[in-house]
Every structure is written in structure tokens, then in C-alpha cells.
Design a protein around this motif. Structure first.
Motif, PDB file in Angstrom:
ATOM      1  N   ILE A 101     -12.420  42.995 -75.021  1.00  0.00           N
ATOM      2  CA  ILE A 101     -11.992  43.720 -73.634  1.00  0.00           C
ATOM      3  C   ILE A 101     -11.429  42.877 -72.705  1.00  0.00           C
ATOM      4  CG2 ILE A 101     -12.755  45.127 -71.818  1.00  0.00           C
ATOM      5  CD1 ILE A 101     -12.817  46.661 -74.681  1.00  0.00           C
ATOM      6  N   LEU A 102     -10.364  42.999 -71.982  1.00  0.00           N
ATOM      7  CA  LEU A 102      -9.502  42.200 -70.993  1.00  0.00           C
ATOM      8  C   LEU A 102      -9.252  43.074 -69.890  1.00  0.00           C
ATOM      9  CD1 LEU A 102      -8.561  39.391 -70.176  1.00  0.00           C
ATOM     10  CD2 LEU A 102      -6.270  40.187 -71.127  1.00  0.00           C
ATOM     11  N   GLY A 103      -9.940  42.700 -68.689  1.00  0.00           N
ATOM     12  CA  GLY A 103      -9.603  43.680 -67.539  1.00  0.00           C
ATOM     13  C   GLY A 103      -9.197  42.939 -66.331  1.00  0.00           C
ATOM     14  N   ASP A 104      -8.674  43.650 -65.407  1.00  0.00           N
ATOM     15  CA  ASP A 104      -8.247  43.250 -64.180  1.00  0.00           C
ATOM     16  C   ASP A 104      -7.890  44.319 -63.179  1.00  0.00           C
ATOM     17  OD1 ASP A 104      -5.725  43.785 -64.850  1.00  0.00           O
ATOM     18  OD2 ASP A 104      -4.908  41.732 -65.225  1.00  0.00           O
ATOM     19  N   CYS A 105      -7.209  43.973 -62.370  1.00  0.00           N
ATOM     20  CA  CYS A 105      -6.916  44.877 -61.167  1.00  0.00           C
ATOM     21  C   CYS A 105      -6.029  45.998 -61.679  1.00  0.00           C
ATOM     22  CB  CYS A 105      -6.402  44.149 -59.900  1.00  0.00           C
ATOM     23  SG  CYS A 105      -7.628  43.183 -58.951  1.00  0.00           S
ATOM     24  N   ASP A 106      -5.405  45.791 -62.678  1.00  0.00           N
ATOM     25  CA  ASP A 106      -4.218  46.514 -63.039  1.00  0.00           C
ATOM     26  C   ASP A 106      -4.812  47.669 -64.158  1.00  0.00           C
ATOM     27  OD1 ASP A 106      -2.075  45.938 -61.744  1.00  0.00           O
ATOM     28  OD2 ASP A 106      -1.443  44.286 -63.209  1.00  0.00           O
ATOM     29  N   GLY A 107      -6.126  47.175 -64.875  1.00  0.00           N
ATOM     30  CA  GLY A 107      -6.728  48.131 -65.791  1.00  0.00           C
ATOM     31  C   GLY A 107      -7.433  47.303 -66.860  1.00  0.00           C
ATOM     32  N   ILE A 108      -7.476  48.086 -68.044  1.00  0.00           N
ATOM     33  CA  ILE A 108      -8.336  47.534 -69.166  1.00  0.00           C
ATOM     34  C   ILE A 108      -7.295  47.435 -70.440  1.00  0.00           C
ATOM     35  CG2 ILE A 108     -10.141  48.262 -70.666  1.00  0.00           C
ATOM     36  CD1 ILE A 108     -11.327  46.710 -68.520  1.00  0.00           C
ATOM     37  N   ILE A 109      -7.814  46.338 -71.271  1.00  0.00           N
ATOM     38  CA  ILE A 109      -6.807  46.709 -72.595  1.00  0.00           C
ATOM     39  C   ILE A 109      -8.179  46.123 -73.501  1.00  0.00           C
ATOM     40  CG2 ILE A 109      -4.575  46.205 -72.001  1.00  0.00           C
ATOM     41  CD1 ILE A 109      -4.634  43.583 -72.587  1.00  0.00           C
ATOM     42  N   ALA A 110      -7.740  46.635 -74.789  1.00  0.00           N
ATOM     43  CA  ALA A 110      -8.850  46.061 -75.785  1.00  0.00           C
ATOM     44  C   ALA A 110      -8.014  45.526 -76.982  1.00  0.00           C
ATOM     45  CB  ALA A 110      -9.522  47.571 -76.286  1.00  0.00           C
ATOM     46  N   LEU A 111      -8.423  44.618 -77.380  1.00  0.00           N
ATOM     47  CA  LEU A 111      -8.090  44.026 -78.588  1.00  0.00           C
ATOM     48  C   LEU A 111      -8.793  43.800 -79.818  1.00  0.00           C
ATOM     49  CD1 LEU A 111      -5.438  40.957 -77.159  1.00  0.00           C
ATOM     50  CD2 LEU A 111      -4.903  43.466 -77.532  1.00  0.00           C
ATOM     51  N   PRO A 112      -8.366  44.266 -81.173  1.00  0.00           N
ATOM     52  CA  PRO A 112      -9.093  43.848 -82.162  1.00  0.00           C
ATOM     53  C   PRO A 112      -8.986  42.591 -82.400  1.00  0.00           C
ATOM     54  CG  PRO A 112      -7.026  44.917 -82.895  1.00  0.00           C
ATOM     55  CD  PRO A 112      -7.097  45.082 -81.434  1.00  0.00           C
ATOM     56  N   PRO A 113      -9.961  41.876 -83.148  1.00  0.00           N
ATOM     57  CA  PRO A 113     -10.119  40.365 -83.386  1.00  0.00           C
ATOM     58  C   PRO A 113      -8.857  39.842 -84.117  1.00  0.00           C
ATOM     59  CG  PRO A 113     -12.429  41.367 -83.775  1.00  0.00           C
ATOM     60  CD  PRO A 113     -11.453  42.555 -83.653  1.00  0.00           C
ATOM     61  N   GLU A 114      -8.362  40.658 -85.004  1.00  0.00           N
ATOM     62  CA  GLU A 114      -7.021  40.222 -85.620  1.00  0.00           C
ATOM     63  C   GLU A 114      -5.778  39.865 -84.688  1.00  0.00           C
ATOM     64  OE1 GLU A 114      -7.479  44.539 -86.692  1.00  0.00           O
ATOM     65  OE2 GLU A 114      -8.549  42.841 -86.259  1.00  0.00           O
ATOM     66  N   LEU A 115      -5.857  40.732 -83.499  1.00  0.00           N
ATOM     67  CA  LEU A 115      -4.596  40.425 -82.747  1.00  0.00           C
ATOM     68  C   LEU A 115      -4.977  39.478 -81.412  1.00  0.00           C
ATOM     69  CD1 LEU A 115      -3.395  44.312 -81.986  1.00  0.00           C
ATOM     70  CD2 LEU A 115      -2.257  42.213 -83.159  1.00  0.00           C
ATOM     71  N   VAL A 116      -6.256  39.073 -81.252  1.00  0.00           N
ATOM     72  CA  VAL A 116      -6.355  38.291 -80.056  1.00  0.00           C
ATOM     73  C   VAL A 116      -5.694  37.092 -79.941  1.00  0.00           C
ATOM     74  CG1 VAL A 116      -8.237  37.031 -78.899  1.00  0.00           C
ATOM     75  CG2 VAL A 116      -8.721  39.329 -79.899  1.00  0.00           C
ATOM     76  N   MET A 117      -5.688  36.188 -81.066  1.00  0.00           N
ATOM     77  CA  MET A 117      -5.201  34.888 -80.748  1.00  0.00           C
ATOM     78  C   MET A 117      -3.562  35.217 -80.692  1.00  0.00           C
ATOM     79  SD  MET A 117      -7.865  33.104 -80.756  1.00  0.00           S
ATOM     80  CE  MET A 117      -7.097  31.623 -80.508  1.00  0.00           C
ATOM     81  N   GLU A 118      -2.948  36.067 -81.358  1.00  0.00           N
ATOM     82  CA  GLU A 118      -1.576  36.125 -81.085  1.00  0.00           C
ATOM     83  C   GLU A 118      -1.252  36.794 -79.836  1.00  0.00           C
ATOM     84  OE1 GLU A 118       2.532  36.461 -82.798  1.00  0.00           O
ATOM     85  OE2 GLU A 118       0.911  35.347 -83.014  1.00  0.00           O
ATOM     86  N   GLY A 119      -2.023  37.643 -79.333  1.00  0.00           N
ATOM     87  CA  GLY A 119      -1.896  38.067 -77.994  1.00  0.00           C
ATOM     88  C   GLY A 119      -2.148  36.917 -77.076  1.00  0.00           C
ATOM     89  N   ALA A 120      -3.069  36.017 -77.119  1.00  0.00           N
ATOM     90  CA  ALA A 120      -3.202  34.970 -76.143  1.00  0.00           C
ATOM     91  C   ALA A 120      -2.121  33.993 -76.291  1.00  0.00           C
ATOM     92  CB  ALA A 120      -4.661  34.238 -76.599  1.00  0.00           C
ATOM     93  N   ARG A 121      -1.592  33.850 -77.489  1.00  0.00           N
ATOM     94  CA  ARG A 121      -0.531  32.855 -77.577  1.00  0.00           C
ATOM     95  C   ARG A 121       0.719  33.323 -77.030  1.00  0.00           C
ATOM     96  NH1 ARG A 121       4.126  32.005 -80.484  1.00  0.00           N
ATOM     97  NH2 ARG A 121       3.584  34.124 -81.920  1.00  0.00           N
ATOM     98  N   LEU A 122       1.046  34.475 -77.368  1.00  0.00           N
ATOM     99  CA  LEU A 122       2.434  35.133 -76.616  1.00  0.00           C
ATOM    100  C   LEU A 122       2.300  35.429 -75.156  1.00  0.00           C
ATOM    101  CD1 LEU A 122       3.513  37.832 -79.378  1.00  0.00           C
ATOM    102  CD2 LEU A 122       4.295  35.466 -78.979  1.00  0.00           C
ATOM    103  N   GLY A 123       1.105  35.759 -74.837  1.00  0.00           N
ATOM    104  CA  GLY A 123       0.704  36.104 -73.369  1.00  0.00           C
ATOM    105  C   GLY A 123       0.691  34.764 -72.496  1.00  0.00           C
ATOM    106  N   LYS A 124       0.560  33.757 -73.200  1.00  0.00           N
ATOM    107  CA  LYS A 124       0.760  32.359 -72.380  1.00  0.00           C
ATOM    108  C   LYS A 124       2.140  32.137 -72.395  1.00  0.00           C
ATOM    109  CE  LYS A 124      -4.013  30.798 -73.466  1.00  0.00           C
ATOM    110  NZ  LYS A 124      -4.595  30.064 -74.268  1.00  0.00           N
ATOM    111  N   GLU A 125       2.820  32.201 -73.350  1.00  0.00           N
ATOM    112  CA  GLU A 125       4.324  32.000 -73.283  1.00  0.00           C
ATOM    113  C   GLU A 125       4.851  32.814 -72.244  1.00  0.00           C
ATOM    114  OE1 GLU A 125       5.671  32.478 -77.222  1.00  0.00           O
ATOM    115  OE2 GLU A 125       4.782  30.718 -78.037  1.00  0.00           O
TER     116      GLU A 125
END
Length: 221
Positions: free
Chosen positions: A165-189
Motif C-alpha cells: 500500500i502506497l499512500g500520500d496526500c493524493d490518495g491510495i494505490i495498492a500494488l501486488p508483489p509482482e508489480l512492485v519492483m517494476e512500478g518502483a523502477r519506472l516511478g523513479k525514472e
């Protein structure tokens, strides 16, 4: 399942994934994963800026009833985020200062409700991040039924136990484990690209030629 009650074992936290996602913006991660991930109308109740990244412990509660949420508090471990599907009903609060204090004492770092909560000032006072559909002073029933650590839906978003679960002032998202690392990599880019874009605006070098190019393709210009 027993007469509408179901209790499943908790899922272990994906600690590496939580570390990778921590600090990223929900909007950025949602964007890079197709702009389809994210809860709708589930917003922070805290007045101060909030952020959270942790392991989902899920509850499916009967509308207006928090018996199984009380039971779920017993499952909480450090780094958990309690996520409750209350059917979107905001006619009664399912969570307040006492339950928040229990959750925090067990190491929970936040809570999410597709329902109403109350005692909002306590969440701010104790700096406990909470996202909810609404606020209502009316108390809940305590009769059940409900389920713990099962798939649920929060603001139209599916959340499974063990999701990050990732949350901030804009709201909440939930990522299944298989998407987490890709989401983190692309998000940082993407965050790097956005910082460069903002700097180009400040430097007076922002290139917005793409706007007219897009409109020309659509036959507008």
C-alpha cells in the motif's frame, strides 16, 4: 467460511518492495503503470501531509459494523497498513481513536477505509495516517459478519492481503508483489523526468511543442 465469517492467515510483508516504493508519489506510480491503479474518493483525513508505504492487512466488514475489524487488530505487525472494505457506507464510523491507538501500539503505520471514521483530531494529534471515504460521529454495530485477509475492493481498486500500500496526500494505490519492483523502477525514472521538466519551466526553456503537434494530428490545427 462459517456463517459469513472467514479468517485467513496474514501475508508476510514484501520488505524489499516496500523499501523500493517508499517516498514515491502515488500519482507517478499510477501513471507509469497505465493510469488505472488507484482508489477513487478515498482521501486522507489528516490535516498535515501524510505518506505511507507498507503491507496490506485486509478486512471485509459488513456495512456499519466493525466486529471483524477489532479481530483484525490482533493480526497487525510493525509496518502493516489496515485496509477495510466497508462497502462505501458512511452512515456509521468503523474506526476511531481507541482502535487507532491499538493499531499504532501494534506497529501499524496507517489505515484505509472505504467507509467512515471518527475522532479525526486524534489521527492528527498522534500523526497516524488514515484515508477514508467519509467522517461520521455515529458509532458502529459489533455483530459481524466479515472476513480477514481476503481480497477486497477499496474505492473501485482491488486489494489483496500482502499487497504493498502506497499512500500520500493524493490518495491510495495498492500494488501486488509482482508489480512492485517494476512500478518502483519506472516511478523513479518518471520522477527524474518530471524534475527536469519543472526546472526547464523555471529556466524559461519549457518546450510545449507537443501540444500543437498533437492537435495537428487530430486535424484541429
Amino acid at each position: 467460511m462459517n456463517n459469513g465469517y472467514e479468517i485467513q492467515p496474514r501475508k508476510d510483508a514484501f520488505k524489499e518492495g516496500i523499501a523500493a516504493l517508499t517516498g514515491l508519489a502515488t500519482s507517478v506510480v499510477s501513471d507509469v503503470l497505465g493510469r488505472t491503479i488507484g482508489a477513487v474518493d478515498i482521501l486522507p483525513v489528516n490535516k498535515s501531509p501524510v505518506s505511507v508505504c507498507g503491507n496490506a492487512v485486509t478486512v471485509n466488514a459488513r456495512s456499519g459494523d466493525n466486529l471483524m475489524i477489532h479481530k483484525a487488530l490482533q493480526f497487525l505487525q510493525p509496518g502493516d497498513v489496515l485496509v477495510v472494505d466497508g462497502g462505501g457506507d458512511i452512515s456509521r464510523a468503523l474506526f476511531g481513536e481507541i482502535m487507532m491507538t491499538v493499531a499504532k501500539s501494534r506497529g501499524a503505520i496507517g489505515a484505509v477505509f472505504d467507509a467512515a471514521i471518527r475522532d479525526v483530531e486524534a489521527f492528527e494529534k498522534h500523526q497516524f495516517p488514515c484515508w477514508a471515504r467519509g467522517i461520521n460521529m455515529r458509532g458502529p454495530f459489533k455483530d459481524g459478519p466479515g472476513s480477514i485477509n481476503v481480497p477486497i475492493s477499496i474505492g473501485g481498486m482491488i486489494v489483496n492481503p500482502g499487497d504493498v500500500i502506497l499512500g500520500d496526500c493524493d490518495g491510495i494505490i495498492a500494488l501486488p508483489p509482482e508489480l512492485v519492483m517494476e512500478g518502483a523502477r519506472l516511478g523513479k525514472e518518471k520522477e527524474l523526468v518530471e524534475r527536469k521538466t519543472i526546472q526547464s519551466i523555471l529556466d524559461g526553456k519549457y518546450d510545449d511543442a507537443w501540444i500543437d503537434a498533437t492537435l495537428k494530428q487530430k486535424g484541429v490545427l
